[in-house]
Scaffold this active site. Structure first.
Site, mmCIF file in Angstrom:
data_model
loop_
_atom_site.group_PDB
_atom_site.id
_atom_site.type_symbol
_atom_site.label_atom_id
_atom_site.label_comp_id
_atom_site.label_asym_id
_atom_site.label_seq_id
_atom_site.Cartn_x
_atom_site.Cartn_y
_atom_site.Cartn_z
ATOM 1 N N HIS A 182 28.167 7.043 31.778
ATOM 2 C CA HIS A 182 28.365 6.769 30.554
ATOM 3 C C HIS A 182 27.619 5.853 29.915
ATOM 4 O O HIS A 182 26.729 6.191 28.726
ATOM 5 C CB HIS A 182 29.691 7.712 30.570
ATOM 6 N N ASP A 198 18.006 31.118 23.173
ATOM 7 C CA ASP A 198 18.631 30.793 22.575
ATOM 8 C C ASP A 198 20.094 30.274 22.659
ATOM 9 O O ASP A 198 20.429 31.408 23.353
ATOM 10 C CB ASP A 198 19.088 32.468 21.809
ATOM 11 N N GLU A 205 22.439 13.654 24.900
ATOM 12 C CA GLU A 205 23.413 12.760 25.698
ATOM 13 C C GLU A 205 23.164 11.916 26.340
ATOM 14 O O GLU A 205 22.366 12.813 27.454
ATOM 15 C CB GLU A 205 24.513 14.132 25.825
ATOM 16 N N LYS A 230 32.532 22.822 29.648
ATOM 17 C CA LYS A 230 30.670 22.026 28.706
ATOM 18 C C LYS A 230 29.973 20.692 29.750
ATOM 19 O O LYS A 230 28.876 20.724 29.128
ATOM 20 C CB LYS A 230 32.022 20.508 27.916
#
Ligand code: MEV
Length: 440
Positions: A393, A296, A85, A280
């Site tokens: 962004h 992991d 991202e 998130k």
């Protein structure tokens, strides 16, 4: 129609590739080319990657970036982050730099306890099972001694084994709820091996236990497995400063900014739709470090989100308050990590990333990751309550749009310069590129 295949895993790599491109892609030649383009030219290195999993055909690259200037408990770190991202590394770096001048991040490891369970069905009374458990517990420990020896030498091992009555939830369901200290290892193999031995001992001892009835003797083992829910493997990271130092934006005063930050966190605490996106954003930072250090990410994600729901409603993992003119922002998050074993020595980049982090212990890595999550959340929520997220962004996404549309280096440079003073939108970039290409 493509037919099912048997013995796929036994085919050679080339045969697997031929089969997949011929049966599942429109342009087998081109697909084969793409697959091969991502092979490593060093055949030994490629072989290493091939052998991580079954049926490997190629490698899926992820950019590895560095977010420098993280001052954590007085130590300066440059944090490796593996993430696709566009804005994440930039946001982390920005937050790190902002807090660097304000004393940096302070962390505390609140616990390192890992969990595993043996789930079984027992048809009898809890009292009689409980008596058997008291009798068998020393044997459970004795028969795992060969498994725990080297972990005990490193200061870890089995912390406790507890019998839990779960019959209120499910008929005849009991469990051995076991806790472990796995030191610098994530410990999945260690925990699962111990649990499987507990299960074997439990079953065989029950068969011989004289006080049991015939039915009680037949304990039905269902499964033995570690839990990725680790609420006592917990770390806290914090930043704080006087409100007037929160000079984030020219458009909002430090006081308004601090108040809006606190409000935004309050919203994420009470509103699950917002909390999921809020968390998130935290995981953007954490997952990137989890990946870069060969940990992991599925285990971490599962544990973190379960923790976010621990009070019965999915909620924010970060917290903020203003007390006596001081803005305080913190995270409390469960992270079961390893810095030895697994991929840590095996994957050359993982090994190097750990070196960049100065070969941290698992506890130190918990601190670093919690900070990466907090920094990411600070960056995201600061943008949200000031300029909005799209400005930063889309600025970072600009290069993706240009690459998708085959822009040359010269075109990229010109478009980047145009959008220095304009808000980036997908349509805007396409129009600018079209105009540029029309020019003689
Ligand atoms: C995007 O990847 C993450 C954010 O949506 C996080 C947030 O909303 O807090 C920006």
């Amino acid at each position: 129609m493509t037919k099912p295949i048997s013995g796929f895993s036994k085919l050679s790599k080339e045969e697997k590739i031929d089969w997949i491109v011929n049966n599942y892609t429109h342009n087998p030649e081109q697909s084969k080319h793409v697959i091969e383009a991502y092979w490593n030219s060093d055949s030994q290195l490629q072989k290493l990657h091939d052998e991580f999993i079954e049926n490997t055909i190629s490698n899926l690259y992820m950019p590895l970036g560095i977010a420098p200037n993280f001052l954590i408990d007085e130590k300066l770190y440059a944090i490796p982050m593996a993430i696709e991202e566009s804005s994440v590394v930039a946001a982390a770096s920005k937050a790190a730099k902002f807090w660097l001048k304000k004393g940096g991040f302070k962390t505390t490891v609140l616990g390192t306890e890992k969990v595993g369970q043996v789930h079984f069905i027992f048809k009898g009374s809890y009292t009689s099972l409980s008596q058997f458990f008291d009798f068998v517990k020393p044997k459970l420990l004795l028969e795992t001694e060969s498994l725990t020896k080297s972990m005990s030498e490193r200061g870890g091992g089995i912390l406790n084994i507890e019998l839990r009555d779960k019959t209120a939830d499910l008929e005849n369901y009991f469990q051995l709820h076991c806790t472990f200290d796995t030191q610098d290892a994530m410990g999945a193999n260690f925990i699962n091996s111990c649990l499987e031995q507990f299960a074997t001992t439990l079953k065989s001892e029950a068969l011989k236990y004289a006080s049991f009835t015939e039915e009680e003797r037949n304990i039905e083992l269902i499964m033995s497995i570690l839990s990725n829910y680790v609420p006592n493997c917990l770390v806290r990271a914090e930043v704080s400063c006087p409100i007037e130092e929160l000079n984030i934006s020219t458009e909002v005063s430090p006081k308004t900014f601090a108040e809006k930050m606190v409000r935004a966190i309050e919203i994420a605490k009470v509103e699950p739709y917002r909390a999921v996106t809020h968390n998130k954003g935290i995981m953007n930072g954490i997952d990137a470090v989890v990946l870069a250090t060969g940990n992991d990410f599925r285990a971490v994600e599962a544990g973190v989100h379960a923790y976010a729901s621990k009070n019965g409603r999915y909620s924010s993992l970060t917290h903020a308050e203003i007390t006596n003119g001081i803005f305080k922002f913190w995270i409390e998050i469960p992270l079961a990590l390893g810095t030895v074993g697994g991929l840590t020595k095996l994957h050359p980049l993982v090994k190097m990333n750990l070196e960049i982090l100065r070969n941290p212990s698992a506890k130190e890595l918990m601190r670093i990751m919690a900070v990466a999550g907090l920094a990411q959340n600070f960056a995201a929520v600061s943008s949200l309550v000031t300029t909005g997220i799209q400005k930063g962004h889309m600025k970072m996404h600009l290069m993706n749009i240009l690459n998708q549309n085959g822009a040359t280096e010269e075109e990229k440079a010109k478009i980047i310069s145009i959008f220095k003073t304009q808000t980036v939108t997908h349509r805007g970039v396409l129009n600018a590129l079209e105009d540029l290409r029309k020019q003689p």
